[in-house]
Design a protein around this motif. Sequence first.
Motif, short mmCIF file in Angstrom:
data_model
loop_
_atom_site.label_atom_id
_atom_site.label_comp_id
_atom_site.label_asym_id
_atom_site.label_seq_id
_atom_site.Cartn_x
_atom_site.Cartn_y
_atom_site.Cartn_z
N GLN A 5 9.80 -22.61 69.16
CA GLN A 5 9.28 -23.94 69.43
C GLN A 5 9.91 -24.42 70.73
OE1 GLN A 5 10.67 -26.12 66.05
NE2 GLN A 5 9.06 -25.58 64.61
N ASN A 6 9.13 -25.42 71.33
CA ASN A 6 9.61 -26.06 72.52
C ASN A 6 9.69 -24.98 73.72
OD1 ASN A 6 9.83 -28.61 71.25
ND2 ASN A 6 12.00 -27.67 70.43
N VAL A 7 8.74 -23.99 73.69
CA VAL A 7 8.57 -23.10 75.03
C VAL A 7 6.97 -22.91 75.31
CG1 VAL A 7 10.49 -21.70 74.15
CG2 VAL A 7 8.24 -21.18 73.25
N PRO A 8 7.07 -22.73 76.60
CA PRO A 8 5.51 -22.71 77.00
C PRO A 8 4.64 -21.68 76.36
CG PRO A 8 7.17 -22.34 78.69
CD PRO A 8 7.84 -22.05 77.56
N PHE A 9 3.34 -22.09 76.34
CA PHE A 9 2.29 -21.00 75.72
C PHE A 9 2.24 -19.86 77.01
CE2 PHE A 9 -1.56 -19.54 74.15
CZ PHE A 9 -1.74 -19.90 72.78
N GLY A 10 2.06 -18.83 76.45
CA GLY A 10 1.79 -17.70 77.34
C GLY A 10 0.57 -17.79 77.92
N THR A 11 0.65 -17.17 79.18
CA THR A 11 -0.55 -16.70 80.18
C THR A 11 -1.05 -15.61 80.33
OG1 THR A 11 0.83 -17.41 81.98
CG2 THR A 11 -0.03 -19.27 80.75
N LEU A 12 -1.88 -15.29 80.96
CA LEU A 12 -2.32 -14.24 81.55
C LEU A 12 -3.11 -14.52 82.84
CD1 LEU A 12 -3.82 -10.70 80.18
CD2 LEU A 12 -5.34 -11.98 81.92
N ALA A 37 6.19 -3.10 68.48
CA ALA A 37 6.34 -4.57 68.67
C ALA A 37 4.74 -5.22 68.66
CB ALA A 37 6.80 -4.61 70.10
N THR A 38 4.94 -6.25 68.09
CA THR A 38 3.79 -7.15 68.05
C THR A 38 4.00 -8.33 69.06
OG1 THR A 38 3.50 -6.88 65.75
CG2 THR A 38 2.35 -8.75 66.64
N TYR A 39 3.01 -8.50 70.00
CA TYR A 39 3.01 -9.30 71.08
C TYR A 39 1.86 -10.50 70.97
CZ TYR A 39 -0.47 -6.53 73.42
OH TYR A 39 -1.45 -5.61 73.89
N ASN A 40 1.88 -11.56 71.31
CA ASN A 40 1.21 -12.69 71.43
C ASN A 40 1.57 -13.89 72.56
OD1 ASN A 40 -0.67 -15.01 70.18
ND2 ASN A 40 -0.85 -13.65 68.64
N SER A 41 0.32 -14.42 72.70
CA SER A 41 0.63 -15.62 73.97
C SER A 41 1.13 -16.79 72.99
CB SER A 41 -0.58 -15.90 74.69
OG SER A 41 -1.11 -14.83 75.41
N ASP A 42 0.76 -16.94 71.85
CA ASP A 42 1.21 -18.19 71.11
C ASP A 42 2.57 -17.81 70.77
OD1 ASP A 42 1.32 -20.43 69.61
OD2 ASP A 42 -0.56 -20.04 68.51
N PRO A 43 3.39 -18.66 71.22
CA PRO A 43 5.04 -18.66 70.77
C PRO A 43 5.28 -18.95 69.35
CG PRO A 43 4.56 -20.52 71.95
CD PRO A 43 3.32 -19.73 72.25
N ALA A 44 4.09 -19.88 68.80
CA ALA A 44 4.36 -20.39 67.15
C ALA A 44 4.19 -19.17 66.35
CB ALA A 44 3.19 -21.51 67.07
N THR A 45 3.44 -18.06 66.81
CA THR A 45 3.25 -16.71 65.88
C THR A 45 4.57 -16.31 65.61
OG1 THR A 45 1.46 -16.34 67.24
CG2 THR A 45 2.36 -14.51 66.03
N PHE A 46 5.65 -16.56 66.29
CA PHE A 46 6.94 -15.94 65.87
C PHE A 46 7.94 -16.98 65.72
CE2 PHE A 46 4.98 -13.41 69.33
CZ PHE A 46 4.67 -12.12 68.53
N GLY A 47 7.35 -18.17 65.31
CA GLY A 47 8.21 -19.21 65.18
C GLY A 47 9.11 -20.10 66.10
N ASN A 104 4.02 -13.32 77.80
CA ASN A 104 3.71 -13.66 76.40
C ASN A 104 5.12 -13.48 75.60
OD1 ASN A 104 4.23 -10.89 76.24
ND2 ASN A 104 1.80 -10.49 76.02
N TYR A 105 5.07 -13.47 74.21
CA TYR A 105 6.31 -13.10 73.34
C TYR A 105 5.98 -12.02 72.56
CZ TYR A 105 6.92 -17.75 75.18
OH TYR A 105 7.08 -18.74 76.03
N SER A 106 6.92 -11.54 72.20
CA SER A 106 6.89 -10.25 71.29
C SER A 106 8.07 -10.00 70.25
CB SER A 106 6.93 -8.83 72.05
OG SER A 106 8.08 -9.06 72.78
N GLN A 107 7.79 -9.51 69.07
CA GLN A 107 8.79 -9.16 68.18
C GLN A 107 8.67 -7.86 67.90
OE1 GLN A 107 7.88 -11.42 64.40
NE2 GLN A 107 10.41 -11.66 63.98
#
Length: 214
Positions: free
Chosen positions: A99-106, A87-97, A76-79
């Motif tokens: 682009q052009n990176v894979p959607f996170g998975t579990l 830190a806030t984390y989310n599978s959706d990269p768009a949450t943190f702006g 996933n991605y975190s900020q």
Amino acid sequence: MMKSLYTAWVFGVTLTLVGFGSSVTKAIAQTTYPFQATYNAEITTKETDIPLVLDTTVRGETSDAPYGLTNLIIRNYSQVDPNTGVATYNSDPATFGLQNVPFGTLTLSGQGNDKLFGTNRGTASLLSGSGTISITGGEGRFRGATGSLDLFQTITSNPDPTGLTAPIISLGTISGSFFVPKTVPEPKTVPMLVGIGVIGAGLVLKRHRRASIV
């Protein structure tokens, strides 16, 4: 005349039964799978094009997990908030702006063919974290799985809070339930009604014949 009446009656019954049958849908049942397991996990990160936004990987395993799902992999991605260290984390990269990176998975998996797939989101501090896992599918007996699980992390070793130079060691507990659809065969009501209709048609025709003889 009798033949015409019989034909019209049967045709009407047939149309009624066809209309009834077309409105019958397959009933869908669900099998509930309760789940709880604690994974020994390592959290590593790498930098992205956006400052303070990290590409995060979590790898965990346990010797005791329901349904043999002993392996855990999260991408996933975190900020990190520099003011609070949270830190806030989310599978959706768009949450943190991003682009052009894979959607996170579990992925939860084991030695067999059974797997669970999902996404997750939540927050984490220097000592602990919590979040929600959304189950979006699976393989093997968990094909079509849905549900929501809770994730709670306890940080046991944190040499680098960012996870960039050394893995963060944690215990991750996943708990809750997920559901797998199970198709129930259609009820046999329609064939039964068709049989009743045919018998009824025969009785009507028989009465008309008796009336014509008299």
